[in-house]
Design a protein around this motif. Structure first.
Motif, PDB file in Angstrom:
ATOM      1  N   LEU A 174       8.479   1.680   4.267  1.00 21.46           N
ATOM      2  CA  LEU A 174       9.679   1.030   3.738  1.00 21.46           C
ATOM      3  C   LEU A 174      10.789   2.054   3.522  1.00 21.46           C
ATOM      4  O   LEU A 174      11.957   1.803   3.852  1.00 21.46           O
ATOM      5  N   PHE A 175      10.434   3.209   2.970  1.00 16.76           N
ATOM      6  CA  PHE A 175      11.419   4.265   2.740  1.00 16.76           C
ATOM      7  C   PHE A 175      11.940   4.802   4.076  1.00 16.76           C
ATOM      8  O   PHE A 175      13.136   5.098   4.206  1.00 16.76           O
ATOM      9  N   GLU A 176      11.056   4.955   5.053  1.00 16.37           N
ATOM     10  CA  GLU A 176      11.498   5.431   6.361  1.00 16.37           C
ATOM     11  C   GLU A 176      12.456   4.434   7.006  1.00 16.37           C
ATOM     12  O   GLU A 176      13.438   4.824   7.657  1.00 16.37           O
TER      13      GLU A 176
ATOM     14  N   LEU B 221       6.893  11.858   1.387  1.00 17.09           N
ATOM     15  CA  LEU B 221       7.584  11.945   2.680  1.00 17.09           C
ATOM     16  C   LEU B 221       7.912  13.396   3.012  1.00 17.09           C
ATOM     17  O   LEU B 221       7.771  13.835   4.164  1.00 17.09           O
ATOM     18  N   ARG B 222       8.355  14.133   2.017  1.00 16.39           N
ATOM     19  CA  ARG B 222       8.703  15.541   2.233  1.00 16.39           C
ATOM     20  C   ARG B 222       7.468  16.345   2.635  1.00 16.39           C
ATOM     21  O   ARG B 222       7.516  17.168   3.557  1.00 16.39           O
ATOM     22  N   GLN B 223       6.365  16.112   1.952  1.00 15.45           N
ATOM     23  CA  GLN B 223       5.145  16.853   2.244  1.00 15.45           C
ATOM     24  C   GLN B 223       4.612  16.544   3.639  1.00 15.45           C
ATOM     25  O   GLN B 223       3.987  17.395   4.283  1.00 15.45           O
ATOM     26  N   GLN B 224       4.867  15.324   4.110  1.00 12.64           N
ATOM     27  CA  GLN B 224       4.406  14.924   5.437  1.00 12.64           C
ATOM     28  C   GLN B 224       5.470  15.155   6.511  1.00 12.64           C
ATOM     29  O   GLN B 224       5.325  14.710   7.642  1.00 12.64           O
ATOM     30  N   ASP B 225       6.552  15.840   6.139  1.00 15.92           N
ATOM     31  CA  ASP B 225       7.649  16.149   7.067  1.00 15.92           C
ATOM     32  C   ASP B 225       8.232  14.880   7.673  1.00 15.92           C
ATOM     33  O   ASP B 225       8.585  14.837   8.846  1.00 15.92           O
TER      34      ASP B 225
ATOM     35  N   THR C  70       0.846  -1.193   0.000  1.00 11.54           N
ATOM     36  CA  THR C  70       0.000   0.000   0.000  1.00 11.54           C
ATOM     37  C   THR C  70       0.883   1.245   0.000  1.00 11.54           C
ATOM     38  O   THR C  70       2.095   1.174   0.259  1.00 11.54           O
ATOM     39  N   ASP C  71       0.273   2.397  -0.269  1.00 10.31           N
ATOM     40  CA  ASP C  71       1.036   3.647  -0.274  1.00 10.31           C
ATOM     41  C   ASP C  71       1.699   3.883   1.077  1.00 10.31           C
ATOM     42  O   ASP C  71       2.871   4.272   1.144  1.00 10.31           O
TER      43      ASP C  71
END
Length: 326
Positions: free
Chosen positions: A209-211, A240-244, A202-203
């Motif tokens: 996964l990136f975190e 990720l950037r938009q969600q800080d 999922t998104d």
């Protein structure tokens, strides 16, 4: 506010700044929106006098602090996915097959087993039957250490509906032995034949996964990356950037995808019949990249080229001067 800052002191700090090569203390912000940002470095007595009243102070006992490293060529999406897969880096075939069998034994029948770091050089020309014997009931994909080849077991090929008669995709190879039987090796674009069968996260799972990859890179001292994965990676990094939630410095490579309908029924004047591009007609994508790149960066680019461009034989870029003046 008390504890709005943190001072790390009694450290051996190497800044790589010629004007201030070393220091023994560092001030870090503890408050949003600058959480965990470095405020300044210097000598402990001065920093404590300036920030001590509002700071938590930690003595590092002489430990070394270095600037974060930058990985100058990483595929962050592949890296993130690899961290949840079996690690076969430097593992030879006998031990590797045992590891894969053990992972499969922990999973329900039919779930996918994925691995990364598999080396054809270490494993040699092992027959497909050996991989099938180790993981007979789980579709299995081993991503090569080069990222240019994948080894799949028979269950994976069955799931993807790949047979000996499946044609090679454009810019890809499905390997077969002398008798025309599948070996399980898939090169370049042929690796993508499994994309539609692998369960897609999922998104939110992709963001996590990136975190997780970000956290793993921190542990290695990496705080910046140059990412060469494609558009899906860019979309995740932007989210990720938009969600800080992005805590890496990122330089993102965005490859030009030359596809779609022709802008005009006109062939390019040179560089025809390239293997990586299946058309000789002008496409919108390239025009868009060139147009936007010039509009946004021309002034900055010409400011530099006007100083040293001639020394490097870049006189043909002098058209930027007229472009900027327009």
């Amino acid at each position: 506010l008390f504890n709005s800052m943190k001072i790390l002191k009694n450290a051996q700090i190497h800044t790589l700044n010629p004007q201030q090569p070393t220091a023994n203390a560092i001030v870090i912000c503890n408050q949003i929106p600058y959480l965990n940002r470095i405020i300044t470095v210097g000598q402990a007595d001065r920093l404590e006098a300036e920030f001590g009243r509002i700071s938590e102070i930690e003595d590092l006992g002489g430990r070394v602090i270095l600037p974060g490293l930058t990985d100058a060529h990483i595929h962050i999406r592949h890296y993130a996915n690899a961290l949840r897969s079996v690690n076969l880096f430097g593992v030879e075939i006998a031990a590797g097959l045992e590891i894969l069998a053990a992972r499969a034994a922990e999973m329900p029948k039919g779930e996918w087993v994925t691995a990364y770091g598999w080396s054809k050089d270490l494993w040699g020309d092992a027959p497909l039957s050996e991989l099938d014997a180790a993981v007979p009931e789980h579709p299995t994909l081993l991503m090569g250490v080069s990222l240019h080849v994948t080894w799949a077991n028979s269950a994976a090929m069955y799931s993807a509906k790949i047979t000996p008669s499946t044609p090679d995709p454009h810019k890809g190879v499905i390997d077969k032995d002398a008798a025309g039987r599948l070996t399980g090796l898939f090169y370049e674009e042929a690796m993508k034949l499994f994309d539609h069968t692998l369960p897609a996260p999922t998104d939110e799972a992709t963001l996590k996964l990136f975190e997780n990859a970000q956290l793993d890179l921190w542990k290695k001292g990496v705080t910046g990356i140059h990412d060469f994965d494609r558009v899906p990676s860019f979309i995740t990094l932007q989210a990720l950037r938009q969600q800080d939630r992005l805590r890496l410095r990122v330089v993102k490579n965005l490859p030009v995808e030359v596809d779609g309908e022709a802008s005009e029924k006109i062939e390019v004047s040179n560089y025809k019949d390239l293997k990586r591009i299946d058309t000789n007609t002008i496409r919108n994508g390239v025009c868009l990249v060139i147009g936007e790149g010039l509009c946004q960066k021309a002034e900055k680019l010409w400011k530099q080229l006007s100083k040293w461009g001639r020394d490097f034989g870049l006189d043909h870029w002098s058209f930027l001067k007229d472009f900027v003046e327009l």
